[in-house]
Design a protein around this motif. Structure first.
Motif: not given
Length: 286
Positions: A99-101, A177-180, A268-270, A273-278
């Motif tokens: 999931c992380l990769n 966790l992997g997604f975040a 996950t929330l962090f 937020r980072t994903f939406n900003k980038v």
């Protein structure tokens, strides 16, 4: 003169810092299904063994761990047969890392597509999480077959207890966790590509900081000064709960599992937020 204009489609910028916009993802569910199918069918396309790699990888990993860590190093496994102990850890760890990769390459691996057509960017990491469940199911089948072998053929005293019912919750926690961590890495590597090398190295070290090849109990006995570091690893309570539920070994604590759940929600929330900003301007960077 009427100056009002009626538009069929109004495009507005995203305003939600923590929004997943799942409604829009659902509208593109056909694309999501296509990505899921692609992830499953093309992973081992044009390979000699094809889908058999889903079986070969965990089997060979288990054999290697049994030989090196169980045989040469002599690390105990809380009275559980070594192959079964290692297979349990490999099952959880592999799903997390897959999931992380798959999430960590969201921007860098799809920049050409993202720059040409719009669709919810979350389709890509979500498709990886869902498609990896297929591989997880195969590995769980191997784990259960090995479990039956040791219980029935070998007469090993083990029993599945009520905490095994937490298995779906544990898988969801591993997925998030992997997604975040994946989308955080993907957002950071948009500008700093060399972080990819550092992350790959860090993930390998992370495995040794997780009770996969050793039980948490032995660490507390031999290296009590380092035990706290492993205990506060958010993956440790998940893997220990899985082993406790299916093997009757390991340590279970509602406090530890609650900490892991809280950590999962926060990271996950962090990550969102980072994903939406980038997401807004990453095309201009890559």
């Amino acid at each position: 003169m009427n100056t009002e204009e009626n538009w069929d489609i109004v495009i507005k910028p995203k305003k939600e810092k923590y929004g997943l916009n799942l409604k829009e993802v659902w509208q593109y569910r056909d694309l999501l299904l296509m990505y899921i199918n692609r992830n499953i069918t093309t992973v081992y396309k044009q390979t000699v063994f094809g889908p058999l790699w889903f079986f070969i990888q965990p089997i060979f990993s288990t054999i290697m761990y049994t030989f090196v860590f169980g045989g040469i190093a002599g690390i105990p496994t809380d009275g559980i047969p070594q192959p079964l102990f290692y297979m349990a850890g490999i099952l959880c760890w592999t799903y997390f890392t897959e999931c992380l990769n798959s999430s960590s390459s969201t921007f860098s691996g799809n920049a050409n597509v993202f720059s040409k057509v719009y669709f919810p960017r979350l389709v890509v990491p979500l498709s990886g999480i869902i498609s990896n469940i297929f591989k997880l199911s195969i590995q769980f089948f191997l784990f259960f077959a090995l479990y039956i072998y040791f219980v029935v053929a070998k007469g090993t005293p083990m029993s599945i207890n009520i905490y095994a019912l937490l298995f779906p919750v544990l898988i969801v926690m591993l997925a998030f966790l992997g997604f975040a961590f994946g989308i955080i890495i993907s957002s950071m590597t948009v500008k700093y590509r060399d972080l990819t090398i550092l992350v790959a190295f860090a993930v390998n070290l992370w495995m040794y900081a997780t009770p996969i090849i050793y039980p948490l109990s032995i660490l507390k006995d031999r290296f009590p000064e380092w035990a706290w570091l492993i205990e506060y690893n958010p993956l440790s309570p998940i893997i220990e709960t899985f082993k406790f539920g299916f093997l009757g070994a390991g340590e279970f604590s509602w406090y530890s599992l609650g900490y892991s759940l809280l950590f999962t929600v926060v990271i996950t929330l962090f990550g969102i937020r980072t994903f939406n900003k980038v997401e807004r301007n990453f095309v201009d960077v890559v």
